[in-house]
Motif scaffolding. Sequence first.
Motif, short mmCIF file in Angstrom:
data_model
loop_
_atom_site.label_atom_id
_atom_site.label_comp_id
_atom_site.label_asym_id
_atom_site.label_seq_id
_atom_site.Cartn_x
_atom_site.Cartn_y
_atom_site.Cartn_z
N ARG A 196 0.95 -1.03 -0.03
CA ARG A 196 -0.01 0.10 0.14
C ARG A 196 0.71 1.04 0.20
O ARG A 196 0.31 2.02 -0.82
CB ARG A 196 -1.20 0.38 1.25
N ASP A 197 2.23 0.98 0.81
CA ASP A 197 2.55 2.17 0.94
C ASP A 197 3.73 2.88 -0.44
O ASP A 197 3.91 3.77 -0.87
CB ASP A 197 3.80 2.06 2.21
N CYS A 198 4.00 1.70 -1.51
CA CYS A 198 4.15 2.25 -3.02
C CYS A 198 3.09 1.14 -3.74
O CYS A 198 3.94 0.64 -4.70
CB CYS A 198 5.46 1.87 -3.49
N LEU A 199 1.97 1.64 -3.99
CA LEU A 199 1.07 0.90 -4.34
C LEU A 199 0.87 1.37 -6.07
O LEU A 199 0.39 0.24 -6.77
CB LEU A 199 -0.30 1.62 -4.46
N PHE A 200 1.55 2.39 -6.56
CA PHE A 200 1.36 2.77 -7.94
C PHE A 200 2.48 1.91 -8.77
O PHE A 200 2.27 0.99 -9.56
CB PHE A 200 2.10 4.19 -7.87
N PHE A 201 3.58 1.54 -8.16
CA PHE A 201 4.91 0.96 -8.54
C PHE A 201 4.34 -0.25 -8.24
O PHE A 201 4.52 -1.08 -9.46
CB PHE A 201 6.42 1.25 -7.75
N PHE A 202 3.38 -0.87 -7.65
CA PHE A 202 3.35 -1.79 -7.01
C PHE A 202 2.14 -2.78 -8.47
O PHE A 202 2.90 -3.57 -9.15
CB PHE A 202 2.67 -3.03 -5.77
N LEU A 203 1.64 -1.60 -8.93
CA LEU A 203 -0.44 -1.46 -10.04
C LEU A 203 1.25 -1.87 -11.01
O LEU A 203 0.73 -2.43 -12.28
CB LEU A 203 -0.58 -0.69 -10.48
N LEU A 204 1.73 -0.72 -11.40
CA LEU A 204 2.72 -0.74 -12.74
C LEU A 204 3.73 -2.26 -12.71
O LEU A 204 3.98 -2.94 -13.78
CB LEU A 204 3.67 0.36 -12.36
N PHE A 205 4.48 -2.87 -11.52
CA PHE A 205 4.81 -4.17 -11.93
C PHE A 205 3.92 -5.20 -12.81
O PHE A 205 4.26 -6.34 -12.88
CB PHE A 205 5.54 -4.42 -10.20
N LEU A 206 2.51 -5.22 -11.69
CA LEU A 206 1.83 -6.31 -12.34
C LEU A 206 1.30 -6.42 -13.76
O LEU A 206 1.18 -6.65 -14.05
CB LEU A 206 0.14 -5.67 -11.47
N MET A 215 -11.24 -6.25 -13.36
CA MET A 215 -12.83 -6.34 -13.04
C MET A 215 -11.95 -6.81 -11.11
O MET A 215 -13.39 -5.73 -10.66
CB MET A 215 -12.89 -7.56 -13.52
N SER A 216 -11.06 -6.76 -10.94
CA SER A 216 -10.88 -6.75 -9.30
C SER A 216 -10.83 -5.82 -8.84
O SER A 216 -10.59 -5.89 -7.79
CB SER A 216 -10.07 -7.78 -8.57
N ALA A 217 -9.90 -4.63 -9.19
CA ALA A 217 -9.01 -3.40 -9.27
C ALA A 217 -10.33 -2.80 -8.12
O ALA A 217 -10.19 -2.31 -6.57
CB ALA A 217 -8.91 -2.94 -9.80
N PRO A 218 -11.59 -2.59 -8.00
CA PRO A 218 -12.68 -2.20 -7.39
C PRO A 218 -13.40 -3.01 -6.08
O PRO A 218 -13.50 -1.82 -5.23
CB PRO A 218 -13.71 -0.84 -8.39
N ILE A 219 -12.95 -3.55 -6.18
CA ILE A 219 -13.35 -5.01 -4.94
C ILE A 219 -12.04 -4.65 -4.45
O ILE A 219 -12.67 -4.62 -2.99
CB ILE A 219 -13.42 -5.89 -4.95
N ILE A 220 -10.80 -4.51 -4.45
CA ILE A 220 -9.49 -4.27 -3.99
C ILE A 220 -9.58 -2.57 -2.82
O ILE A 220 -8.14 -2.80 -2.79
CB ILE A 220 -7.88 -4.96 -4.30
N ILE A 265 -8.79 -0.47 -5.31
CA ILE A 265 -7.27 0.52 -5.83
C ILE A 265 -8.20 1.67 -6.57
O ILE A 265 -9.02 1.64 -6.93
CB ILE A 265 -6.55 -0.06 -6.81
N PRO A 266 -7.64 3.19 -5.73
CA PRO A 266 -8.29 4.17 -6.71
C PRO A 266 -7.77 4.38 -8.21
O PRO A 266 -6.67 3.76 -8.73
CB PRO A 266 -6.79 4.82 -6.06
#
Length: 284
Positions: free
Chosen positions: A170-180, A193-198, A200-201
């Motif tokens: 959560r502290d580096c969420l944007f870079f984690f999303l880039l990694f995914l 599809m799962s992003a709003p459930i977990i 993610i802004p």
Amino acid sequence: MRSLVGLVIVVTVASLYLYYLSLYLPAPPRRRPPSGATTTTEHAEGKESGHLGDTPEETSRLKFPSDLEELRELAELLQFYKTEHTGYVLLLFCSAYLYKQSFAIPGSSFLNILAGAIFGPYEGLLLACVLTTVGSTMCYLLSQAFGKHYIMNLFPEKVSMLQQKVEDNRDCLFFFLLFLRFFPMTPNWFLNMSAPIINIPITFFFCSVFIGLLPYNFICVQTGVMLSEVPSLDDLFSWERLLQLLAIACVALLPSALIRRFSQGHLRLGVRSQNGVATDEKAQ
């Protein structure tokens, strides 16, 4: 039940719109007759071939491609229409792309290749990136409005695992999303599809899709450019073209290498249990 009915209505309306858009084609441009041809020859050719799109066979070619041969035929058809009906081809392409992305239908890679074949390397790449981002965001919003309950019931373990990894990073969420996006631990359609459930802004989601899928879109669009240039599909696999693809892949993988390097010291990508004790595992 109400959410399911709403989703069915949205899918039905979008499908009817796309169907009628592809059904009512504008008048195609005339083919230029060969130089030196007589009026009689022109008339005979006109009777035999007519306008492109006047026959049911030409109309039936407007469908989602499933292989390279169909993709090449569709690219030739739309390139021909684009000479006089650029707006229609652009509207049809954008509508088809958003339809696939919004409803998580496989095959967007073919449309990325088609973007390069029809619109060229620069406009095609811009289109692919924008449409991928907008379509994924529409999938996010549809899931948020209609699909939360069903996704949780269908994929409880996957959602739970992804939720845990998001919370760990959560502290580096944007870079984690880039990694995914660069190194998909879960399919892109499932992440959309799962992003709003977990939780993610949507701003992080939007930007991470645009940047994270840029290398993938770049490779597909450049492949489409080459596809439009070669006289036959066999030539696409010549040594010259393969070396070009290799160079394109190397350029596209540079951002991935940077994200990978960053992830080694900052991202927690797995949680494994050893003797009942949870331990964090960083990227190796």
